[in-house]
Design a protein around this motif. Structure first.
Motif, short mmCIF file in Angstrom:
data_model
loop_
_atom_site.label_atom_id
_atom_site.label_comp_id
_atom_site.label_asym_id
_atom_site.label_seq_id
_atom_site.Cartn_x
_atom_site.Cartn_y
_atom_site.Cartn_z
N LYS A 84 0.83 -1.21 0.00
CA LYS A 84 0.00 0.00 0.00
C LYS A 84 0.86 1.26 0.00
O LYS A 84 0.55 2.24 -0.68
CB LYS A 84 -0.92 -0.01 1.22
CG LYS A 84 -2.04 -1.03 1.13
CD LYS A 84 -2.93 -0.98 2.37
CE LYS A 84 -4.06 -2.00 2.27
NZ LYS A 84 -4.94 -1.97 3.47
N GLU A 85 1.99 1.24 0.73
CA GLU A 85 2.88 2.39 0.74
C GLU A 85 3.50 2.62 -0.63
O GLU A 85 3.61 3.75 -1.09
CB GLU A 85 3.98 2.18 1.78
CG GLU A 85 3.48 2.23 3.22
CD GLU A 85 4.58 1.93 4.22
OE1 GLU A 85 5.71 1.65 3.76
OE2 GLU A 85 4.32 1.99 5.44
N GLU A 88 0.94 4.06 -2.94
CA GLU A 88 0.72 5.48 -2.62
C GLU A 88 1.85 6.35 -3.17
O GLU A 88 1.61 7.44 -3.70
CB GLU A 88 0.61 5.64 -1.10
CG GLU A 88 0.29 7.04 -0.64
CD GLU A 88 -1.08 7.51 -1.08
OE1 GLU A 88 -1.30 8.73 -1.13
OE2 GLU A 88 -1.93 6.64 -1.38
N ARG A 91 1.37 6.64 -6.91
CA ARG A 91 0.25 7.55 -7.21
C ARG A 91 0.67 9.00 -7.06
O ARG A 91 0.32 9.86 -7.88
CB ARG A 91 -0.93 7.23 -6.29
CG ARG A 91 -2.20 7.98 -6.62
CD ARG A 91 -3.31 7.60 -5.65
NE ARG A 91 -2.97 7.97 -4.30
CZ ARG A 91 -3.11 9.21 -3.81
NH1 ARG A 91 -3.60 10.18 -4.59
NH2 ARG A 91 -2.77 9.47 -2.56
N ARG A 92 1.44 9.30 -6.00
CA ARG A 92 1.91 10.67 -5.81
C ARG A 92 2.86 11.11 -6.93
O ARG A 92 2.81 12.25 -7.41
CB ARG A 92 2.61 10.81 -4.45
CG ARG A 92 1.65 10.78 -3.26
CD ARG A 92 2.33 11.31 -2.03
NE ARG A 92 3.48 10.49 -1.65
CZ ARG A 92 3.43 9.51 -0.77
NH1 ARG A 92 2.27 9.20 -0.19
NH2 ARG A 92 4.52 8.82 -0.45
#
Length: 309
Positions: A84-85, A88, A91-92
């Protein structure tokens, strides 16, 4: 009649041979098998041993059984958190890249991907994608002209190198014209791209009148150099640093092979001149036909006014 149904017809008969006392006595008197003839019926008596594993009970719950532990719970949750990290972070990064691309497009900045030459991309070049369809033919002709000057300078280097190796000139003189031939390549190939080909490429892409004006100025210099190389007058090192017609005539007396090399160089430069004149005529016709000349004058006047103010 009653005795007829007292016995079950499906009961097995007692056919155990060891139930006879006589047979049991004979079996008790026999010794264990210690080898013997296969035809000896007494040799088939095998006594059970104390260490036979068949007599041991099979226990699946003994302390010596291996235990396989399957890690569950903590490790899986940790990996899920790591995934998940990473998602993320990706995505950023995508959002940041999209924000920069949007800002660049609003500012009029075009991000160009390097794709030429294919084996070692150093510049962006895609006529089919960047140039409007009605201008692609002119741009392809200019592209051939640019490849033509690269070929001319490369062949010029080959001819001058041959003249030095064949000793049609002195050793010191040969080194000098050879270095000049290298300078022509190192300066001519990137110079032709940055001075006139890329300005024309961008002018066709954006239809900028000022870029067309810069192309005409530098392209005339290109044609002038091609004429000088094709003739190769005896100005610098008797003109032998350029594969032109005049040094070719002189070298024929010393070496026919090198003379042919110089003649081929002259022919390449002559073809480049004709192709360059064709490009100049096509671009100028488009420039005049679309009113770019008046637009360029207007932009030049505005620039002069801004400079004066």
């Amino acid at each position: 009649m009653a005795n007829r149904y007292d016995r079950n017809p499906f009961d097995e008969e007692d056919v155990n041979p060891f139930s006879d006392p006589v047979v049991r006595a004979q079996m008790a008197n026999r010794t264990p098998y210690a080898g013997g003839s296969l035809h000896d019926p007494d040799s088939y008596n095998v006594a059970p041993t104390s260490n036979s594993r068949l007599s041991e009970p099979l226990s699946l719950n003994s302390a010596g059984d291996a235990t396989v532990e399957i890690p569950l719970g903590g490790d899986i949750k940790k990996k899920e958190r790591e995934l998940k990290e990473r998602e993320e972070q990706l995505r950023r990064r995508e959002q940041e890249l999209k924000r920069r691309e949007d800002a660049a497009s609003r500012a009029g900045i075009v991000i160009e991907e390097r794709n030429w030459p294919p084996f070692f991309p150093i510049i962006h070049h895609s006529i089919a994608k960047d140039i409007p369809a009605h201008l692609q033919r002119i741009q392809y002709t200019a592209y051939l002209s640019w490849l033509g000057i690269i070929l001319c300078l490369t062949w010029n280097f080959v001819a001058v190198t041959g003249a030095w190796i064949k000793k049609t000139v002195s050793s010191t003189y040969g080194v000098q014209i050879w270095f000049l031939a290298i300078i022509y390549i190192l300066a001519g190939v990137p110079g032709s791209y940055f001075l006139w080909y890329r300005p024309l490429y961008r002018a066709m892409r954006t239809e900028s009148a000022l870029k067309f004006g810069w192309f005409f100025l530098t392209y005339l210099l290109h044609i002038g150099f091609c004429i000088l190389a094709a003739v190769a007058p005896p100005i610098v090192f008797k003109g032998r640093s350029l594969a032109g017609i005049l040094p070719a005539i002189q070298i024929f007396g010393d070496s026919v092979i090198i003379g042919v090399f110089y003649i081929v160089g002259f022919a390449l430069f002559a073809l480049e001149i004709l192709l360059s004149l064709r490009v100049l005529q096509q671009v100028y016709s488009y420039f005049r036909g679309t009113g770019k000349a008046a637009e360029m004058k207007h932009q030049a006047a505005q620039s002069a006014v801004r400079t004066a103010l």
